[in-house]
Design a protein around this motif. Structure first.
Motif, short mmCIF file in Angstrom:
data_model
loop_
_atom_site.label_atom_id
_atom_site.label_comp_id
_atom_site.label_asym_id
_atom_site.label_seq_id
_atom_site.Cartn_x
_atom_site.Cartn_y
_atom_site.Cartn_z
N TYR A 106 -10.96 25.26 28.35
CA TYR A 106 -9.95 24.23 28.11
C TYR A 106 -10.55 22.81 28.12
O TYR A 106 -9.82 21.84 28.27
CB TYR A 106 -8.85 24.33 29.17
CG TYR A 106 -8.15 25.67 29.17
CD1 TYR A 106 -7.10 25.93 28.29
CD2 TYR A 106 -8.56 26.68 30.04
CE1 TYR A 106 -6.47 27.16 28.29
CE2 TYR A 106 -7.92 27.93 30.03
CZ TYR A 106 -6.88 28.15 29.15
OH TYR A 106 -6.27 29.38 29.14
N ALA A 107 -11.86 22.70 27.95
CA ALA A 107 -12.53 21.39 28.06
C ALA A 107 -11.98 20.38 27.06
O ALA A 107 -11.93 19.18 27.35
CB ALA A 107 -14.03 21.56 27.86
N GLN A 147 -11.88 15.49 34.37
CA GLN A 147 -11.73 16.91 34.01
C GLN A 147 -10.42 17.48 34.50
O GLN A 147 -10.27 18.69 34.65
CB GLN A 147 -12.90 17.71 34.59
CG GLN A 147 -14.27 17.28 34.09
CD GLN A 147 -15.39 18.12 34.66
OE1 GLN A 147 -15.17 19.20 35.20
NE2 GLN A 147 -16.61 17.63 34.54
N ASP A 202 -9.43 17.58 27.95
CA ASP A 202 -9.83 16.34 28.62
C ASP A 202 -10.13 15.22 27.63
O ASP A 202 -10.35 14.08 28.05
CB ASP A 202 -11.08 16.58 29.48
CG ASP A 202 -10.82 17.48 30.66
OD1 ASP A 202 -9.76 17.34 31.30
OD2 ASP A 202 -11.69 18.33 30.97
N LEU A 220 -4.36 28.44 32.16
CA LEU A 220 -5.24 27.37 32.64
C LEU A 220 -5.17 27.29 34.17
O LEU A 220 -4.41 26.52 34.73
CB LEU A 220 -4.83 26.04 32.01
CG LEU A 220 -5.91 24.95 31.91
CD1 LEU A 220 -5.40 23.79 31.07
CD2 LEU A 220 -6.39 24.44 33.24
N CYS A 254 -7.41 17.66 33.13
CA CYS A 254 -6.57 18.42 32.19
C CYS A 254 -7.16 19.79 31.88
O CYS A 254 -6.45 20.66 31.38
CB CYS A 254 -6.36 17.63 30.91
SG CYS A 254 -5.44 16.09 31.15
N SER A 255 -8.43 19.99 32.16
CA SER A 255 -9.06 21.29 31.93
C SER A 255 -9.21 22.08 33.23
O SER A 255 -9.85 23.13 33.24
CB SER A 255 -10.45 21.12 31.30
OG SER A 255 -11.34 20.50 32.21
N ASN A 305 -1.79 22.04 26.12
CA ASN A 305 -2.10 23.30 25.46
C ASN A 305 -0.84 24.02 25.00
O ASN A 305 -0.81 24.60 23.91
CB ASN A 305 -2.96 24.20 26.35
CG ASN A 305 -2.55 24.20 27.80
OD1 ASN A 305 -2.06 23.21 28.33
ND2 ASN A 305 -2.76 25.31 28.47
N THR A 319 -7.99 27.94 23.39
CA THR A 319 -7.34 26.92 24.21
C THR A 319 -5.85 26.89 23.92
O THR A 319 -5.02 26.71 24.81
CB THR A 319 -7.96 25.54 23.92
OG1 THR A 319 -9.35 25.59 24.16
CG2 THR A 319 -7.34 24.46 24.79
N ARG A 371 -12.93 22.05 34.05
CA ARG A 371 -13.67 22.90 33.09
C ARG A 371 -13.68 24.35 33.57
O ARG A 371 -14.70 25.06 33.49
CB ARG A 371 -15.10 22.38 32.88
CG ARG A 371 -15.17 20.90 32.52
CD ARG A 371 -14.65 20.63 31.12
NE ARG A 371 -14.39 19.20 30.89
CZ ARG A 371 -15.31 18.33 30.46
NH1 ARG A 371 -16.55 18.73 30.25
NH2 ARG A 371 -14.97 17.08 30.24
#
Length: 350
Positions: free
Chosen positions: A115-116, A103, A119, A86, A105-106, A46, A79, A109
């Motif tokens: 930030y979904a 999940q 992923d 995050l 990287c998010s 991000n 995002t 969720r």
């Protein structure tokens, strides 16, 4: 009594109008959030999207040259704008229970799936890194850190085609605590890994039970997949990082090193690392003259002014104060023709 009620209604209406107006100003103002933080080297997904496109987010080339950021932008622009938010809360250190496979990287969720898109499996832009490198986390809110957990994907795992799971990661470093200095560095050894990998960082902030979950895409050893999938037009290619140029010592208060991070036909990206000397500094200015007529098209984490081929870059609010021997960095994209030679930098502090 009738006058009193009327006056009270007028006061409440005025307050509501002010609050409504203020809310409209805040919501309508695009830009990164002013608090919290993220891994800035190697850049988290991000932060990297904001770093490359925050000042150029309407550029139609994003979809061709940076398709993973483009899909993230289309899914939810916040995002990217809120690159430093995050996090989850009240995990109690049980990260694997809070964040399911696929999940990571998010942050599982978090925040309603804001930030979904991080992923999404694909060839995210990846930064070439040496196998021994300094990971930098920028904490604009100065929360401090109880610890950082730093994982790297196992050799043979391909994040461009496989979802990230806990089983695909090796824990390579657990740091100690950090004071609230706003910049935390960790020396990371990636072993003999080569090619494309994900560096996964968990930053446990100190002010609350508030962990951050941050994916950074890297290429070790110059191998692996290209940084972007083949688009319909030739994308930027990322050559091996050029050796940084170090200026003369000068007054010893700060030094600056230049690294070209990417280059394509007519364009390039670069990063400058500013390091304080043996005493703390409250601000810095980096100057150089382009040797072959290059020019800057966008920048981040700095304020840049140019006069002809001469460039002056100064710190912004969150990265001016550095403790002794601490460092920060800023970056930019530029255009070039002929020979894209590296400039010689000078650094002064205040």
């Amino acid at each position: 009594m009738r006058v009193s009620r009327t006056a009270r209604r007028l006061v409440l209406a005025a307050v509501a109008l002010v609050v409504t107006g203020f809310t409209m100003v805040v919501v309508g103002q695009p830009g990164p959030a002013s608090a919290h933080g993220s891994v800035t080297n190697p850049p988290s997904r991000n932060y990297g999207c904001w770093e490359r496109w925050g000042s150029d987010h309407l550029n139609p080339n994003m979809a061709q040259t940076d398709p993973m950021c483009a899909q993230a932008w289309q899914a939810n622009p916040n995002t990217m704008w809120n690159w430093n938010g995050l996090y989850r809360e009240n995990v109690g250190g049980n990260h694997q229970a809070a964040v399911p496979d696929g999940q990571l990287c998010s942050g599982g969720r978090t925040q309603g799936g804001l930030y979904a898109s991080l992923d999404a499996v694909g060839a995210w832009v990846a930064k070439p890194m040496p196998n021994n490198f300094t990971l930098t986390l920028t904490d604009g809110a100065r929360h401090g850190a109880d610890y950082m957990l730093i994982y790297i994907t196992k050799q043979g795992f391909d994040p461009a085609t496989q979802p990230l799971t806990w089983g695909s990661l090796d824990l390579v470093l657990r740091t100690g605590s950090y004071p609230t200095t706003g910049l935390y560095e960790a020396q990371v050894n990636a072993g003999n890994r080569t090619g494309r990998h994900v560096v996964y960082t968990i930053w446990q902030a100190s002010h609350l039970d508030q962990p951050y979950y941050l994916c950074s895409d890297v290429i070790f050893g110059g191998g692996g997949n290209p940084t972007t999938p083949p688009p319909t037009t030739p994308p930027p290619t990322v050559p091996p990082t050029t050796p940084p140029t170090t200026p003369p010592a000068g007054n010893g208060a700060c030094t600056a090193t230049y690294t070209k991070t990417s280059e394509w036909g007519g364009g390039f990206g670069a990063q400058v690392t500013v390091r304080a000397g043996n005493a703390a500094i409250s601000g810095w200015t980096v100057r150089w003259t382009w040797p072959n007529g290059q020019s800057i098209t966008s920048s981040w984490n700095t304020t840049i002014s140019s006069s002809g081929s001469s460039v002056t870059a100064t710190n912004v609010g969150h990265n001016g104060a550095l403790s002794a021997n601490a460092s920060t960095s800023f970056g930019f994209n530029g255009s070039w023709s002929g020979t894209n030679a590296a400039p010689t930098l000078s650094c002064s502090s205040r």
